[in-house]
Design a protein around this motif. Sequence first.
Motif, short mmCIF file in Angstrom:
data_model
loop_
_atom_site.label_atom_id
_atom_site.label_comp_id
_atom_site.label_asym_id
_atom_site.label_seq_id
_atom_site.Cartn_x
_atom_site.Cartn_y
_atom_site.Cartn_z
N ALA A 227 0.66 -1.10 -0.08
CA ALA A 227 0.07 -0.10 -0.07
C ALA A 227 0.86 1.15 0.10
O ALA A 227 0.53 2.14 -0.69
N VAL A 246 -5.79 2.08 -8.14
CA VAL A 246 -5.28 1.24 -7.04
C VAL A 246 -6.30 0.55 -6.52
O VAL A 246 -7.66 1.05 -6.69
N ARG A 248 -7.50 -1.95 -3.36
CA ARG A 248 -7.02 -2.45 -2.00
C ARG A 248 -8.22 -3.27 -1.42
O ARG A 248 -9.22 -3.16 -1.66
N THR A 255 -2.59 -5.18 -2.02
CA THR A 255 -2.94 -4.02 -2.63
C THR A 255 -2.48 -4.36 -4.28
O THR A 255 -1.46 -5.15 -4.38
#
Length: 263
Positions: A227, A246, A248, A255
Amino acid sequence: MVSPRFTPDRPALVGRLRAAGCVFAEDEAELLIAAADSARELARLVDRRVAGLPLEHLLGWAEFCGRRIVVHPGVFVPRGRTALLVDAAIAVAGPHPAVLDLCCGSGAAAVVLHERLAPRWLAAADIDPVAVACARRNLDPLGVPVYQGDLFDAVPAGWRGRLDLVVANAPYVPSAAVALLPPEARLHEASVALDGGADGLAVLRRIAAGAARWLTPGGHVVVEVSAVQAPDLCEAFTAVGLDPGVVRDEEREATAVTACRPG
């Protein structure tokens, strides 16, 4: 099924594994018992596990996305968090894509993508000959070729500019942090699968640069990263003309960064 030739002392086995730091000692005990065909073999397996060998290397397989993946000694063991990489790749893939799994290790991601995406072409590649041999054990039955070489250099040149999806669980541990990894990884997995250079992003930056040339317009590259590294990696993708995002998953503590080549 446990062999009738021996009856293991489960409480003693669990206690020994727990004392050695095995968090899931009960589960590991059952797996080791199932893998042994005699009390002597069980004792050998337990001794090696207590000495720090990864359970997966002792069993010869690792569970990944509900499948048993063959894992050879010295090969990177697929982690549960890498399921996010697979999920993120599937989410951006179109129908019947041309897919490349870079830094494939055991080939675990390619096994799952073969099933879930029905790709028109799928290949895997790794620089480590031990990993390539292991990946071929998993992927040969599926008719998926595994190439040995340095990232895109391993792949037939005819696919340059034609790939719809590139996935990579590349090394992203900063060199100085490798010594802080658990002994199971640090001592028993290839350093080339762990060490990502000074900031952990050396290999991933090279993948970004290659993906910009090897992806078809509208194609995606999906990689695993930490991350804290994701913002810098997104900058690297942007710098080579890709559009990053991104993904997550807090539950998996995972990630992934996805990046698209503009169409």
